[in-house]
Design an enzyme around this catalytic site. Structure first.
Site, PDB file in Angstrom:
ATOM      1  CG  ASP A 226     -25.195-114.114 -31.232  1.00  0.00           C
ATOM      2  OD1 ASP A 226     -26.407-114.124 -30.860  1.00  0.00           O
ATOM      3  OD2 ASP A 226     -24.091-113.561 -31.008  1.00  0.00           O
TER       4      ASP A 226
ATOM      5  CG  HIS B 186     -26.258-118.548 -30.218  1.00  0.00           C
ATOM      6  ND1 HIS B 186     -25.895-117.061 -29.354  1.00  0.00           N
ATOM      7  CD2 HIS B 186     -25.479-119.302 -30.108  1.00  0.00           C
ATOM      8  CE1 HIS B 186     -25.235-117.691 -29.023  1.00  0.00           C
ATOM      9  NE2 HIS B 186     -24.220-118.059 -29.408  1.00  0.00           N
TER      10      HIS B 186
END
Length: 460
Positions: free
Chosen positions: A266, A289
């Site tokens: 993430d 991310h």
């Protein structure tokens, strides 16, 4: 003669101290054989509040500053539960100024969820050279312990350092289905996966050199903390591990994160509401991310983020490069944010503002929004896969004072068709060089637009 008598008297005093000292620590003498097996593990100073100390240079030192977890009953075999040994070492060291708790190398310590709390004496050091291992069986975690594994709170002037590893053994959590976890906890899967290392309401913190791997959720979290330095750490979990943020900040100020390598499933670094004066620099983020501010304003809530500086960062194999994301219906502001000297490689969308963020299949449209202003993108260079830039600002509350300066982005695959840059309800200035040319899509600041604040007295 007077001088000889003085020496004789001093000798008698020393002998008396030795005799009385050995009597006072008779339990330690009886345990000498057991302690001797651990003598090579580095602990030379002991606290009288822990187990009986081993001898130091032929004498007992009950009030030293070094506290090895092995001397408090830890086995270090990776199977035995060493939680209470760590807690005992912590409590003993907590009362001593400038104390060090040692997690020695070449040992694996199985630690169940535990809270290490203060206040403690100043300049406490947790030196991790071995491996701390979280329980792998998710069903053994009680409901009250599923928020974090190592919970440190109410601390000041703490240093965590060393060459060791915190291993969250997160794979068993990643494979859980939503239904399985809800049966165990009656909570959603994203709420009840533990963070590996969490700080709460603490200040003057340093985390350096250690490795944090395979977290069930966030790897390192700072909550309600201030004056924080993170440096030279490594964070690692697989690209497909869900919601495994590298470093998560919320309600924290005065944070510097530098010279670290972060790879996770993430956000590389996630900056949430209540954060200000955040400086990120010289980071390697892959996979991830990207660097994210938000999502902010969820559930129509107030969100405030200001003074964020991210520079000299390499982002590879990522969903986003640098991103600001907010939920519709929130209020507050994101202001004074600078992203500069960012190198991107194989990033889906390098520059992102998303004020329509929704983690579900669909979300209702709302007019309220977190105001975004004073955002600078300077010298962001590299390759993208899907789109070079997407600034999707609120229909009712535009993004203002956006600077786009020296942006040079190229498709990772030259033969693949990619989307044009998007500037939706976003105002500012664009300064060459700009590649591709579609990045120069900002509306000019040709009218005065004030950041929106909800008319109920709540402002950032």
């Amino acid at each position: 003669m007077m001088k000889a008598r003085g020496c004789d008297l001093l000798l008698l005093v020393v002998l008396w101290l030795v005799i009385s000292g050995s009597e006072g620590w008779s339990i330690g003498a009886h345990n000498h054989e057991e302690q001797e097996g651990n003598s090579s593990h580095g602990s030379q100073y002991y606290s009288s509040s822990g187990p009986s100390p081993a001898p130091y240079n032929g004498f007992f030192r009950p009030h030293g500053r070094i506290f090895s977890i092995l001397d408090f009953g830890a086995k270090g075999d990776g199977v035995s539960d060493d939680s209470m040994a760590l807690l005992a070492a912590w409590k003993a060291a907590c009362t001593v100024p400038e104390a060090t708790i040692e997690i020695p190398s070449n040992f694996i310590f199985l630690i169940k969820p535990i809270t290490l709390q203060g206040p403690c004496k100043s300049n406490l050091v947790l030196k991790i050279d071995g491996t701390l291992l979280a329980p792998s069986n998710t069903s053994t975690w009680s409901k009250s312990t599923r928020y974090q594994w190592l919970n440190l709170k109410w601390l000041s002037s703490l240093i965590i350092q060393g060459s060791g590893t915190l291993d969250g053994q997160g794979s068993s959590w990643w494979n859980l289905t939503e239904n399985t976890l809800q049966k165990q906890t009656e909570h959603s899967i994203s709420e009840m996966r533990p963070t590996i290392l969490r700080f709460y309401q603490s200040c003057n913190l340093v985390v350096r050199d250690i490795q944090i791997i395979n977290s069930p959720l966030c790897h390192l979290k700072f909550d309600n903390s201030r004056r924080v330095l993170v440096m030279n750490i490594t964070i690692s979990s697989p690209e497909d591990s869900p919601n495994t943020d590298g470093i998560h900040l919320q309600n924290s100020t005065g944070v510097e994160i530098r010279h670290s390598i972060i790879g996770c499933g993430d956000d590389c670094v996630s900056i949430q509401t209540g954060c200000s004066n955040i400086h990120l620099h010289h980071l390697e983020c892959s996979p991830s991310h990207g660097i994210s501010i938000g999502g902010l304003g969820k559930g129509n809530s107030l969100a405030c983020v200001s003074n964020v500086y991210a520079n000299n960062i390499n982002i590879q194999n990522a969903l986003s490069g640098v991103r600001i994301k907010t939920w519709q219906g929130g209020f507050g502001s994101v202001r004074n944010v600078t992203f500069s000297n960012i190198q991107v490689s194989d990033v889906q969308i390098p520059l992102v503002i998303d004020q329509y963020y929704c983690s579900k299949k669909s979300c209702k449209n709302k007019t309220d929004a977190v105001a975004i202003s004073g955002i600078s993108y300077k010298r962001i260079i590299g390759t993208y896969i899907y789109q070079p830039m997407s600034l999707a600002c609120s229909d009712s509350i535009p993004c203002i004072d956006i600077d786009i300066i020296d942006i040079q982005l190229f498709p990772a695959l030259a033969e693949r068709h990619s989307r044009q840059a998007l500037c939706w309800n976003s105002y500012g200035r664009a300064v060459d060089p700009l590649k591709p040319s579609s990045i120069a899509c900002l509306h000019k600041n040709n009218r005065q637009i004030s950041p929106y604040t909800k008319p109920n007295g709540y402002i950032c």
